[in-house]
Scaffold this active site. Sequence first.
Site, PDB file in Angstrom:
ATOM      1  N   HIS A  23       0.818  -1.220   0.000  1.00  0.00           N
ATOM      2  CA  HIS A  23       0.000   0.000   0.000  1.00  0.00           C
ATOM      3  C   HIS A  23       0.857   1.278   0.000  1.00  0.00           C
ATOM      4  O   HIS A  23       0.821   2.087   0.917  1.00  0.00           O
ATOM      5  CB  HIS A  23      -1.074   0.018   1.091  1.00  0.00           C
ATOM      6  CG  HIS A  23      -0.637  -0.316   2.488  1.00  0.00           C
ATOM      7  ND1 HIS A  23       0.213   0.473   3.209  1.00  0.00           N
ATOM      8  CD2 HIS A  23      -0.944  -1.355   3.308  1.00  0.00           C
ATOM      9  CE1 HIS A  23       0.403  -0.052   4.407  1.00  0.00           C
ATOM     10  NE2 HIS A  23      -0.282  -1.154   4.483  1.00  0.00           N
ATOM     11  N   HIS A  77      -3.509  -8.704  15.768  1.00  0.00           N
ATOM     12  CA  HIS A  77      -3.783  -7.528  14.938  1.00  0.00           C
ATOM     13  C   HIS A  77      -4.607  -7.979  13.738  1.00  0.00           C
ATOM     14  O   HIS A  77      -4.254  -8.961  13.075  1.00  0.00           O
ATOM     15  CB  HIS A  77      -2.442  -6.935  14.519  1.00  0.00           C
ATOM     16  CG  HIS A  77      -2.492  -5.735  13.634  1.00  0.00           C
ATOM     17  ND1 HIS A  77      -3.528  -4.833  13.620  1.00  0.00           N
ATOM     18  CD2 HIS A  77      -1.591  -5.270  12.721  1.00  0.00           C
ATOM     19  CE1 HIS A  77      -3.259  -3.878  12.743  1.00  0.00           C
ATOM     20  NE2 HIS A  77      -2.101  -4.124  12.174  1.00  0.00           N
ATOM     21  N   GLU A  79      -5.292  -6.427  10.850  1.00  0.00           N
ATOM     22  CA  GLU A  79      -4.994  -5.952   9.498  1.00  0.00           C
ATOM     23  C   GLU A  79      -4.794  -7.153   8.574  1.00  0.00           C
ATOM     24  O   GLU A  79      -4.282  -8.201   8.979  1.00  0.00           O
ATOM     25  CB  GLU A  79      -3.757  -5.055   9.515  1.00  0.00           C
ATOM     26  CG  GLU A  79      -3.567  -4.288   8.226  1.00  0.00           C
ATOM     27  CD  GLU A  79      -2.476  -3.239   8.303  1.00  0.00           C
ATOM     28  OE1 GLU A  79      -2.284  -2.530   7.298  1.00  0.00           O
ATOM     29  OE2 GLU A  79      -1.816  -3.125   9.357  1.00  0.00           O
ATOM     30  N   ASP A  81      -2.832  -8.147   6.227  1.00  0.00           N
ATOM     31  CA  ASP A  81      -1.572  -8.838   5.983  1.00  0.00           C
ATOM     32  C   ASP A  81      -1.302  -9.887   7.045  1.00  0.00           C
ATOM     33  O   ASP A  81      -0.526 -10.823   6.820  1.00  0.00           O
ATOM     34  CB  ASP A  81      -0.400  -7.864   5.878  1.00  0.00           C
ATOM     35  CG  ASP A  81      -0.320  -6.894   7.037  1.00  0.00           C
ATOM     36  OD1 ASP A  81      -1.380  -6.467   7.537  1.00  0.00           O
ATOM     37  OD2 ASP A  81       0.800  -6.532   7.443  1.00  0.00           O
ATOM     38  N   HIS A 144      -0.060  -0.341  15.489  1.00  0.00           N
ATOM     39  CA  HIS A 144      -0.429   0.959  14.929  1.00  0.00           C
ATOM     40  C   HIS A 144      -1.917   1.019  14.571  1.00  0.00           C
ATOM     41  O   HIS A 144      -2.347   1.958  13.890  1.00  0.00           O
ATOM     42  CB  HIS A 144       0.435   1.275  13.699  1.00  0.00           C
ATOM     43  CG  HIS A 144       0.224   0.273  12.576  1.00  0.00           C
ATOM     44  ND1 HIS A 144      -0.167   0.649  11.316  1.00  0.00           N
ATOM     45  CD2 HIS A 144       0.314  -1.067  12.539  1.00  0.00           C
ATOM     46  CE1 HIS A 144      -0.270  -0.401  10.525  1.00  0.00           C
ATOM     47  NE2 HIS A 144       0.008  -1.442  11.247  1.00  0.00           N
ATOM     48  N   ASP A 163       3.361  -5.753  14.890  1.00  0.00           N
ATOM     49  CA  ASP A 163       4.078  -4.905  13.940  1.00  0.00           C
ATOM     50  C   ASP A 163       5.235  -4.150  14.580  1.00  0.00           C
ATOM     51  O   ASP A 163       6.052  -3.562  13.864  1.00  0.00           O
ATOM     52  CB  ASP A 163       3.114  -3.910  13.282  1.00  0.00           C
ATOM     53  CG  ASP A 163       2.363  -4.530  12.113  1.00  0.00           C
ATOM     54  OD1 ASP A 163       2.863  -5.491  11.530  1.00  0.00           O
ATOM     55  OD2 ASP A 163       1.265  -4.039  11.782  1.00  0.00           O
ATOM     56  N   TYR A 191      10.763   0.959   7.910  1.00  0.00           N
ATOM     57  CA  TYR A 191       9.479   0.445   8.396  1.00  0.00           C
ATOM     58  C   TYR A 191       8.870   1.416   9.411  1.00  0.00           C
ATOM     59  O   TYR A 191       7.681   1.770   9.340  1.00  0.00           O
ATOM     60  CB  TYR A 191       9.691  -0.933   9.024  1.00  0.00           C
ATOM     61  CG  TYR A 191       8.432  -1.652   9.406  1.00  0.00           C
ATOM     62  CD1 TYR A 191       7.836  -2.556   8.539  1.00  0.00           C
ATOM     63  CD2 TYR A 191       7.836  -1.439  10.647  1.00  0.00           C
ATOM     64  CE1 TYR A 191       6.675  -3.226   8.892  1.00  0.00           C
ATOM     65  CE2 TYR A 191       6.671  -2.101  11.004  1.00  0.00           C
ATOM     66  CZ  TYR A 191       6.100  -2.992  10.129  1.00  0.00           C
ATOM     67  OH  TYR A 191       4.944  -3.652  10.479  1.00  0.00           O
ATOM     68  N   HIS A 222       6.556  -9.094  10.985  1.00  0.00           N
ATOM     69  CA  HIS A 222       7.253  -8.941   9.709  1.00  0.00           C
ATOM     70  C   HIS A 222       8.757  -8.969   9.956  1.00  0.00           C
ATOM     71  O   HIS A 222       9.247  -8.356  10.912  1.00  0.00           O
ATOM     72  CB  HIS A 222       6.915  -7.605   9.031  1.00  0.00           C
ATOM     73  CG  HIS A 222       5.511  -7.468   8.555  1.00  0.00           C
ATOM     74  ND1 HIS A 222       4.971  -8.265   7.568  1.00  0.00           N
ATOM     75  CD2 HIS A 222       4.530  -6.605   8.920  1.00  0.00           C
ATOM     76  CE1 HIS A 222       3.716  -7.893   7.349  1.00  0.00           C
ATOM     77  NE2 HIS A 222       3.421  -6.899   8.158  1.00  0.00           N
TER      78      HIS A 222
END
Length: 394
Positions: A23, A77, A79, A81, A144, A163, A191, A222
């Site tokens: 993104h 989380h 999100e 991904d 985040h 994250d 990052y 990640h």
Amino acid sequence: MHTQLFPGIDWVGFVDWNIRDFHSYNTERGATYNSYLIRDEKTVLIDAVKKAAADTLLANVRELTDLEKVDYIVCNHAEQDHAGAMGQVVAMMPNAEVVCTAKCKEILSGYTDTTGWKFKIVANGETLSIGENTLTFIHTPMVHWPDSMFTYVAEKKLLFSMDGFGQHVASSQRFDDEMPLDVLMEEAKIYYANIVYPYGAQVARVLEAAAGLEIAMIAPSHGLIWRKNIPTILEAYKRWSAKKSENKVVIFYDTMWESTEIMAKAIYEGVMSVPGVVCEMHHVRKSTLTELSTSAMDARCCAMGSATLNTLPTPTSAAVMTYMQGLRFPIRYGLSFGSFGWGKGAVEEISAWFEKMQWTEVVPGVKTKWRPDADVLQKCREAGKLLAEKALED
């Protein structure tokens, strides 16, 4: 494929060698989506992966246990991904409860039909015994996303940090001491600048809470797992979360027929006439938003220039301004500059953007019609010198 962190605790995630855009974040070194499996009296999957990698995750888990034996799926989380594959994973692990925050459940249900899922909503500081090991859930809202949490295994001094402390790196290695530290820290800074930076206050609170934990390993969602250089990454996060600027000027510009570029080079000359100042100059169409934001993250001053296109800054310049507006870097002083032909507008738009950003312009915007002459270039040098002097102020 799996990699052991501790006996009974393994990485079972997915390495994405080919991704180059996350993104609008440029992932030149690829990415990983880290999931972890804990086999104790209870079997726990820590986080999932993106939807396209669901089959890889399930195959990795099957190497270690039957899917029906998974008791809990911890979703730190929601999100996509990390949770895009949750629909397939929950379907293939029919006996598992999904462990998450209340906000995480809400977001999961916004992306996926969670009808029939078994949820276990955990409070901040709540613990879950799974045999020899105990999971402690630490809420980290807005690090985040509002649903975020860490999961800590006290017996192993292991922090699953979601994250936090991540990097976008595709690698056959799993641990920080298996890659050059300068490369890893570069990716960690990129990052942080592009994903985490706006949430510095929340990061600082998380670091304060983590200071009370014994940590021998940090396993993010990640990138590589920290086991040797933990003090280095913790110190970097402490510094970055403070949002302190340095004696640094960044010059960003876009040019059509080199006029604005000539002005940028004159501004650079002015900046570099002042000792003790770092300056980085970027042609924005020859850079990425990711590179530009990382460059600006610790700058005190920014010169932004553009040629005028249809009474406005160029589209790429506008994209840079939009991207940086969301990241809210601690830049204090600005300089707008640029060229125009039959219609003005670019410099005025940049000056208006500085007002929105609450950056103080060191001089009124420097403009030239068609080509900059000697007087305009001298104004650019003088303005660059002023920027550098401001960059030296604490």
